[in-house]
Each structure stands twice: as C-alpha cells, then as structure tokens.
Design a protein around this motif. Structure first.
Motif, PDB file in Angstrom:
ATOM      1  N   GLY A   1      -5.324  24.012  26.402  1.00 43.33           N
ATOM      2  CA  GLY A   1      -5.028  23.216  27.586  1.00 43.33           C
ATOM      3  C   GLY A   1      -6.292  22.723  28.229  1.00 43.33           C
ATOM      4  O   GLY A   1      -7.408  23.086  27.828  1.00 43.33           O
ATOM      5  N   GLY A   2      -6.122  21.869  29.220  1.00 38.75           N
ATOM      6  CA  GLY A   2      -7.282  21.330  29.905  1.00 38.75           C
ATOM      7  C   GLY A   2      -6.877  20.651  31.195  1.00 38.75           C
ATOM      8  O   GLY A   2      -5.700  20.349  31.429  1.00 38.75           O
ATOM      9  N   ILE A   3      -7.866  20.426  32.046  1.00 43.62           N
ATOM     10  CA  ILE A   3      -7.643  19.740  33.313  1.00 43.62           C
ATOM     11  C   ILE A   3      -8.783  18.756  33.526  1.00 43.62           C
ATOM     12  O   ILE A   3      -9.934  19.037  33.172  1.00 43.62           O
ATOM     13  N   ASN A   4      -8.451  17.553  34.050  1.00 39.38           N
ATOM     14  CA  ASN A   4      -9.441  16.506  34.248  1.00 39.38           C
ATOM     15  C   ASN A   4      -9.306  15.931  35.653  1.00 39.38           C
ATOM     16  O   ASN A   4      -8.192  15.778  36.166  1.00 39.38           O
ATOM     17  N   CYS A   5     -10.434  15.608  36.237  1.00 42.01           N
ATOM     18  CA  CYS A   5     -10.459  14.971  37.544  1.00 42.01           C
ATOM     19  C   CYS A   5     -11.425  13.798  37.471  1.00 42.01           C
ATOM     20  O   CYS A   5     -12.551  13.943  36.981  1.00 42.01           O
ATOM     21  N   SER A   6     -10.979  12.624  37.946  1.00 42.40           N
ATOM     22  CA  SER A   6     -11.831  11.443  37.871  1.00 42.40           C
ATOM     23  C   SER A   6     -11.732  10.643  39.164  1.00 42.40           C
ATOM     24  O   SER A   6     -10.731  10.696  39.875  1.00 42.40           O
ATOM     25  N   ILE A   7     -12.795   9.898  39.438  1.00 43.38           N
ATOM     26  CA  ILE A   7     -12.847   8.991  40.586  1.00 43.38           C
ATOM     27  C   ILE A   7     -13.103   7.586  40.046  1.00 43.38           C
ATOM     28  O   ILE A   7     -14.095   7.357  39.341  1.00 43.38           O
ATOM     29  N   ARG A   8     -12.199   6.679  40.376  1.00 42.76           N
ATOM     30  CA  ARG A   8     -12.341   5.286  39.934  1.00 42.76           C
ATOM     31  C   ARG A   8     -12.624   4.404  41.143  1.00 42.76           C
ATOM     32  O   ARG A   8     -11.950   4.495  42.162  1.00 42.76           O
ATOM     33  N   ARG A   9     -13.607   3.531  40.979  1.00 44.05           N
ATOM     34  CA  ARG A   9     -13.971   2.615  42.063  1.00 44.05           C
ATOM     35  C   ARG A   9     -13.946   1.176  41.544  1.00 44.05           C
ATOM     36  O   ARG A   9     -14.562   0.865  40.524  1.00 44.05           O
ATOM     37  N   VAL A  10     -13.223   0.341  42.254  1.00 38.60           N
ATOM     38  CA  VAL A  10     -13.203  -1.083  41.936  1.00 38.60           C
ATOM     39  C   VAL A  10     -14.451  -1.708  42.540  1.00 38.60           C
ATOM     40  O   VAL A  10     -14.580  -1.816  43.765  1.00 38.60           O
ATOM     41  N   THR A  11     -15.377  -2.120  41.685  1.00 38.33           N
ATOM     42  CA  THR A  11     -16.655  -2.646  42.165  1.00 38.33           C
ATOM     43  C   THR A  11     -16.552  -4.098  42.608  1.00 38.33           C
ATOM     44  O   THR A  11     -17.278  -4.535  43.497  1.00 38.33           O
TER      45      THR A  11
END
Length: 558
Positions: A196-206
């Motif tokens: 298993g795994g867990i992911n966290c991401s931050i996306r920014r519209v430039t």
C-alpha cells in the motif's frame, strides 16, 4: 451558465416566443409584434368588464415583453439571466450605464467566479475497487492430491477464489483559486501478499497556459516527484515529471516527458519518453468523433515492446459503446472485445472478453457510478478454449438483457413516472394560472380570428381547421382532444396567420398567446390541419421545431 441560473430562466416567461419573433430579432420586428398584440389586447377595445380585466393582464404582459426586448440593456440581462435577473439579480450585477456587450462579459465573469466557489466547497472524492477472481476451475479441472476436504468431492462445485484486490481513494481540497491539495492512497493484495501507499501533492496553476505540482509519497520507500504542464501554442502542449524513489537498495530516479500536438479537429498525436526506472518511447494517435474513438499506439522499451489498436463505435441515441482492441508484442498477443451501456445519468456498465497468449481467457466487468469505479477481472481459462470463449460472451450478454428487462427498465419507468407526478403536483397552481390565461387570450382573439378567417376564405388562403398541442401519441388521431394532456390551439394559431402565411420560431410553443404547457417535463408535439387553396393539409412537428406553412409537402392525398 450555472445550473441554478438555467433553472431560473426556465421558470420565467419566454418573451421572444410570446411575441413570436426570433431571438436575434431586430428592433423593427419587435415593434411590429408589439403593435399586432396591442391591437388585440388593448383594454379600450373591450367593453365587457370581465373581458376588459383579462385584456389588461395580457396587455400588461405584452407591454412588459416589449419594454424588455426594445431596451438593449434590459435585453442583455434577460438573455443571460431570464426574468428573475430583471427583477433583482440583473441590476445588482451590472450598472445601468454599461453597454450590452459589457453586461454579457460581466455576467460571464461572475458565472465563472460562482463556479469556482462551488468547486471550493467540494472535495471531489474519487475511489475505485478492483478484484481479480480465479475461476479457471469452471473449465479446467486439475487433479489435486491435497489431504484437505474439497467441496468438489461432496457437491461437485467448482473452486472459485478472489486472488487479488486493489483499493484506491483520492480527494481534492481547493486551497485558493490557483492552489489545490490532492490526497490519495492505495491498498492492494495479491495471492496473500499485500502492499500500500499514500501520496500527497500540491498543484498550482501558474497561468492560463500551465500548472506545476509537487508530490510526496510513502509506501515501499519514500517517493518525491515534481510535475509540470505547459500549453505551448494553439493545439500543442506537453508535460513532464521527475520521480525520485528512495528504496532499501538505493536511490532510483526516473523521468517521463510527453509532447502532444492537435493534428486536426478530432485527432491528437502524443510522443512520450521514459528514462531511468523504466526506459522506453511510446507514440500514440487518438482520433475522437461523436460516433468513433480510435487509438493507435506503438511502444519500444523495457521490458516489452508492442503495438496496439483500439476502436470504439459510439451510439449516442442508444447510449451504447462497442469496443474492439488488439495488442501484440514481445509478451504475446491479446484480442479484446466488449460493450458499454449508460444505465442512468451518472452510471455506466461495461463488460469485455480478453483472449490472450499466454494470458488465456479473461472476463472483465466494470461499473462506473459518478466518481466511483468497481471492476472485476475473472480468469476463466489459462488457455484459449471454445467453451470459456462462448460462455464468457453469451452469459454476460444474456444476464444484461435479463437484468435490463426485469429490473432496470421497470425501475427507470417508475422513477420517471414518480418524477413527473412530483413535477405536476409542484406546478399544479402555476399550470391552472397559465391555462386560465390561455383561455382568456383565446376569448379575446375570437372576433379578430373571425375576420381573419373571412378574409382567408375569400381569397382561398390559409384557414386552420384544427390544431392540437401536447402529447400526441397516435398519428392523425383526434382522441386526445379534450384530454388534460392536449390543448386545442386552433384559434390561437389562426390569430397568427398573416397574408396567408404562418411562421413559428424554433422554441417551445407553450409561451405563445393562447398556449400553455399541459404536461411539464414531457415531450410535446404540435399538429396542424389546415386548408390552403381549398385543399386539406396536415403537419406534425416537435415542440422546439420551427414551422412555416403552407407547404406543398403537407398536402393530404385525396
């Protein structure tokens, strides 16, 4: 335009239809329509107190429609927001000094902001459940020397087991208009081994041309990734990512770069390079039209090289898709065929059969409901034999037909009927008011219609014999007349005849003077039987179709 504003517009009156003019009508057309209805409904033309009161109401509606459509500012607000916008929202949105073009731009900007606020209130959850089922014992029974008791020995039952399962879940949390946090996780088990795994991401519209994303994951070691998307020009865009994976055996780095180009209106070409963890190059061409979807791809890399072609035929009216896929390479070959059916507004069911060497025969079933996906891959046989192929094709097809006939269709009919009854009940008072208004308009038209008929008969012109509006089930039948589902609009249409011609616009006819909607939410038709040059004609059109009579094609054979 947001759904709430669409609903507001639907509930209001259609001024264009009431005046029987197109939505791009010029000022002269608006003035002519206003003068025509004013002569018909002006209170001073009626001496009877009851008729005079009815005429005042209809003349007020005529005057209101003229005031709105003849004023460029009010017309712009009405076109975007409907009658509700004229009452409050429109004047709150824009200032009176703005031009109609600026009003439309302001409305579109506020609509976008409203949609952004709605997005911020949602986490947009997505989930999927995938199962792998081993059912090879159905067609290939192997000898087993196991000392344990086997159900096959007692009851003759085949051995079927769930050999694997994968769970995925993701949510999005908008932080600002440009920033979004994405949290996802997965859990899988295969033949007793789990991960298993867990992911966290931050996306920014430039900018309006691109975005960037940073992702951190934990599972089989720590993973850090950076991703970016960029729209280079009209029809050309690309994305890239760098992935760093910290494992017990050391550091692994990989990159993925994709460049895409719009080849024509329906075709996009992709070129992808992979390096590091998994090296290879893939080229893909996707052609998508309203009735077809074609994907051609070729991959050269490690551990396999292959070519693949997938064709999907779409049937929008039946809400069906039929798919055929072929794939061949160093791993072997796979042929897959199947179908997908939309079973409700937000749900679809798909089934396919895959024949492969050396993978055998696999039956795949997928249910997609809103943002949730449930999939099952059933291993029928490790070899390509006739029996699993036949059963894997016919059993899902027959099962679907049975379920559709016994469960889905009755349920959908029941849901539709319940919704219609609910809508009718909610609109009962409004329907009675509209019916009363239509009857009042017809009474005010009678004297004018009498003169029009005399003029048309004298010149052997256009005389409306009978006209009905509503649910017309049986072609050419008059049994529906007098039914609450059908309205007699003979007088109302004759009143619109001018110089032996009748023209109706391509919009719902329920807002025409003398008309009303007898069955809200249901399909309606307009049937007209008329005389022209002393010859009987007849035509039936859908509610939103335009109508222009007389026509030679409407003539009835004698």
């Amino acid at each position: 335009m947001s759904e709430e504003l669409d609903e507001i517009k639907e509930e209001g009156d259609d001024y264009y239809t009431f005046l029987n003019i197109p939505r791009n009508a010029a000022d002269e057309e608006i003035n002519n329509a206003y003068r025509r209805l004013s002569r018909l409904y002006h209170p001073d033309k009626h001496t009877d107190p009851d008729r005079k009161a009815e005429a005042e109401l209809l003349f007020g509606k005529t005057k209101k429609a003229y005031e709105v459509l003849s004023d460029a500012h009010m017309r712009a607000i009405y076109d975007n927001l409907g009658t509700a916008g004229l009452e409050t929202q429109g004047w709150e949105i824009v200032q009176r000094t703005k031009t109609p073009h600026e009003i439309r731009e302001e409305y579109e900007r506020l609509a976008r902001e409203r949609e952004e606020r709605r997005l911020q209130q949602r986490t947009n959850p997505k989930s999927s459940v995938t199962m792998t089922i081993n059912a090879t014992d159905l067609f290939s029974v192997y000898d087993d020397d196991s000392p344990f008791l086997d159900l096959r020995d007692l009851f003759g039952l085949p051995h079927i087991e769930i050999s694997g399962m994968t769970l995925n879940q993701a949510i999005e949390a908008p932080l600002t208009n440009r920033d979004t946090a994405i949290l996802s996780g997965n859990l899988s088990s295969q033949n007793g081994n789990g991960s298993g795994g867990i992911n966290c991401s931050i996306r920014r519209v430039t900018s309006d041309k691109g975005w960037g994303e940073v992702e951190v994951g934990a599972g089989n070691g720590l993973t850090i990734a950076a991703k970016a998307f960029r729209n280079f020009s009209r029809g050309m865009f690309g994305n890239g990512s760098v992935i760093t994976h910290f494992t017990p055996n050391g550091l692994r780095v990989g990159t993925v770069t994709t460049l895409a180009n719009q080849l024509d209106k329906h075709t996009v070409g992709y070129l992808t390079w992979k390096a590091g963890m998994q090296s290879g190059m893939n080229t893909m061409i996707i052609r998508d039209t309203p009735f077809q979807h074609l994907v051609c791809s070729a991959y050269i890399g490690i551990p396999h090289t292959y070519i693949a072609v997938s064709y999907t035929h779409k049937m929008p009216e039946q809400e069906y898709k039929v798919k055929l896929t072929g794939k061949a390479g160093t791993f072997g070959a796979i042929l897959e065929y199947g179908a997908e059916k939309k079973i409700s507004q937000n749900s679809s069911l798909a089934a396919s059969l895959a024949l492969g060497i050396p993978t055998g025969v696999q039956l795949k079933i997928k249910l997609h409901r809103a943002s949730q996906t449930y999939a099952a891959t059933i291993m029928l046989c490790e070899e390509i034999l006739p029996a699993p192929v036949i059963y894997g094709t016919l059993v899902p097809l027959m099962s679907w037909l049975a379920v559709q006939k016994l469960i889905i269709q009755p349920y959908m009919r029941q849901q539709k009927q319940a919704e219609l009854l609910k809508q009718r009940e909610a609109n009962r008072s409004r329907l009675l008011e509209k019916r009363r208004e239509a009857l009042a308009a017809v009474e005010l038209m009678r004297e004018t219609v009498r003169r029009i008929v005399e003029q048309e008969e004298a010149r052997k012109g256009l005389v409306i014999l009978q006209a009905w509006y509503g649910q017309l089930v049986v072609e050419g039948s008059t049994e529906e007349c007098g039914s609450p589902e059908v309205v007699d609009v003979t007088i109302a249409l004759q009143c619109l005849v001018k110089d032996s011609k009748l023209i109706l616009q391509d919009s719902s006819k329920c807002s025409l003077p003398g008309f009303y909607d007898p069955c809200p939410g249901e399909e309606k038709n307009l049937r007209v039987r008329y005389l022209f040059h002393a010859v009987t004609h007849e035509v039936t059109i859908k509610d939103n179709d335009s109508l222009r009579i007389p026509k030679q094609s409407h003539r009835l054979e004698t």
